[in-house]
Design an enzyme around this catalytic site. Sequence first.
Site, mmCIF file in Angstrom:
data_model
loop_
_atom_site.group_PDB
_atom_site.id
_atom_site.type_symbol
_atom_site.label_atom_id
_atom_site.label_comp_id
_atom_site.label_asym_id
_atom_site.label_seq_id
_atom_site.Cartn_x
_atom_site.Cartn_y
_atom_site.Cartn_z
ATOM 1 N N VAL A 107 -1.727 9.527 5.696
ATOM 2 C CA VAL A 107 -2.864 9.558 5.028
ATOM 3 C C VAL A 107 -3.581 8.329 5.478
ATOM 4 C CG1 VAL A 107 -1.608 10.699 3.077
ATOM 5 C CG2 VAL A 107 -2.067 8.034 3.204
ATOM 6 N N ASP B 102 0.886 -1.151 0.124
ATOM 7 C CA ASP B 102 -0.009 -0.051 -0.240
ATOM 8 C C ASP B 102 0.914 1.343 0.007
ATOM 9 O OD1 ASP B 102 0.816 -0.313 2.388
ATOM 10 O OD2 ASP B 102 -1.075 -0.713 3.335
ATOM 11 N N ASP C 287 -5.405 2.950 7.028
ATOM 12 C CA ASP C 287 -6.317 3.407 8.646
ATOM 13 C C ASP C 287 -5.507 4.417 9.438
ATOM 14 O OD1 ASP C 287 -4.085 1.529 9.358
ATOM 15 O OD2 ASP C 287 -5.298 1.165 11.209
ATOM 16 N N LYS D 39 6.376 7.018 -0.408
ATOM 17 C CA LYS D 39 6.758 8.320 0.367
ATOM 18 C C LYS D 39 8.413 8.412 0.477
ATOM 19 C CE LYS D 39 3.138 8.746 3.874
ATOM 20 N NZ LYS D 39 3.021 8.844 5.517
ATOM 21 N N ASP E 25 7.428 3.905 3.106
ATOM 22 C CA ASP E 25 7.740 5.002 3.680
ATOM 23 C C ASP E 25 9.155 4.957 3.934
ATOM 24 O OD1 ASP E 25 7.935 7.514 5.180
ATOM 25 O OD2 ASP E 25 6.620 6.662 7.058
HETATM 26 P P1 5GP Z 1 7.740 1.629 6.077
HETATM 27 O O1 5GP Z 1 8.449 0.412 6.968
HETATM 28 O O2 5GP Z 1 8.077 1.802 4.975
HETATM 29 O O3 5GP Z 1 8.337 2.901 7.006
HETATM 30 O O4 5GP Z 1 6.480 1.671 6.491
HETATM 31 C C1 5GP Z 1 5.363 1.038 5.509
HETATM 32 C C2 5GP Z 1 4.125 0.831 6.326
HETATM 33 O O5 5GP Z 1 3.701 1.859 7.375
HETATM 34 C C3 5GP Z 1 2.846 0.681 5.215
HETATM 35 O O6 5GP Z 1 2.928 -0.584 4.799
HETATM 36 C C4 5GP Z 1 1.685 1.074 5.949
HETATM 37 O O7 5GP Z 1 1.124 0.057 6.760
HETATM 38 C C5 5GP Z 1 2.524 2.338 7.171
HETATM 39 N N1 5GP Z 1 2.233 3.413 6.417
HETATM 40 C C6 5GP Z 1 3.257 4.354 6.225
HETATM 41 N N2 5GP Z 1 2.772 5.502 5.900
HETATM 42 C C7 5GP Z 1 1.348 5.632 6.176
HETATM 43 C C8 5GP Z 1 0.446 6.465 5.987
HETATM 44 O O8 5GP Z 1 0.582 7.660 5.543
HETATM 45 N N3 5GP Z 1 -0.831 6.132 6.470
HETATM 46 C C9 5GP Z 1 -1.200 4.868 6.649
HETATM 47 N N4 5GP Z 1 -2.215 4.651 7.189
HETATM 48 N N5 5GP Z 1 -0.037 3.922 6.970
HETATM 49 C C10 5GP Z 1 0.981 4.072 6.596
#
Ligand code: 5GP
Length: 198
Positions: free
Chosen positions: A163, A110, A169, A141, A113
């Site tokens: 978001v 989804d 969520d 992102k 980040d």
């Molecule tokens: P990462 O490990 O890349 O930092 O984070 C990825 C996970 O963080 C995504 O799969 C998602 O579940 C959650 N996440 C990151 N940004 C957002 C956001 O803006 N909104 C939501 N609801 N979840 C996010």
Amino acid sequence: MAQRTVQEYGAFARDIGQILYTEEQIQQRVRELGVQISADYEGKNPLLVGVLKGVLFFMADLLRAMTIPLEVDFIAVSSFSPQTRQQGYVRMIKDLDIPIGGRHVIFVEDVIDTGLTLNYILRTLRVHKPASLEVCTLFDKPAKRLIDAPVKYKGFDLPDQYVVGYGLDYREKYRNLPFVGLLAAHAFKDAAQEERSG
Ligand code: 5GP
């Protein structure tokens, strides 16, 4: 089908400060991705793997936009330690049901980040020796990336803000909104308050 408007969501919609991508924009882009991936994977019977629960609607719409035979499976991860609630700690809480050895796997995400979740999952999937492994994410992102994310298919870029909507969520709410937007400041406060009193 007519597009739903934010007003139809009543009081709930007041929690959304700004819509970043409308239902129509998302549906259009997901259809384009489906067409592109179908062309790239013709004759390969790809296995699409998603992480619950945020990828729910993206996966469902992407699958329906694809025009070739395929299979789908889901995993679930927890992205913080249950003991310390420390971010960046990723743990598998539901494994794959379908063996991926020798398969053409498309990992569907989804949001990427920092890239830590993706990195953990790709490492875990590679252990099973798929024939190929590519990444498709609806949202990217890039601002806070800590680790390289090898994305082959991407829907949209997002600013470095939290978001909700279209499966995403905040404390398990807002997944059912068909668009993606920023939460208004009061919604963060209300949810925190609800959690403390509930
Ligand atoms: P990462 O490990 O890349 O930092 O984070 C990825 C996970 O963080 C995504 O799969 C998602 O579940 C959650 N996440 C990151 N940004 C957002 C956001 O803006 N909104 C939501 N609801 N979840 C996010």
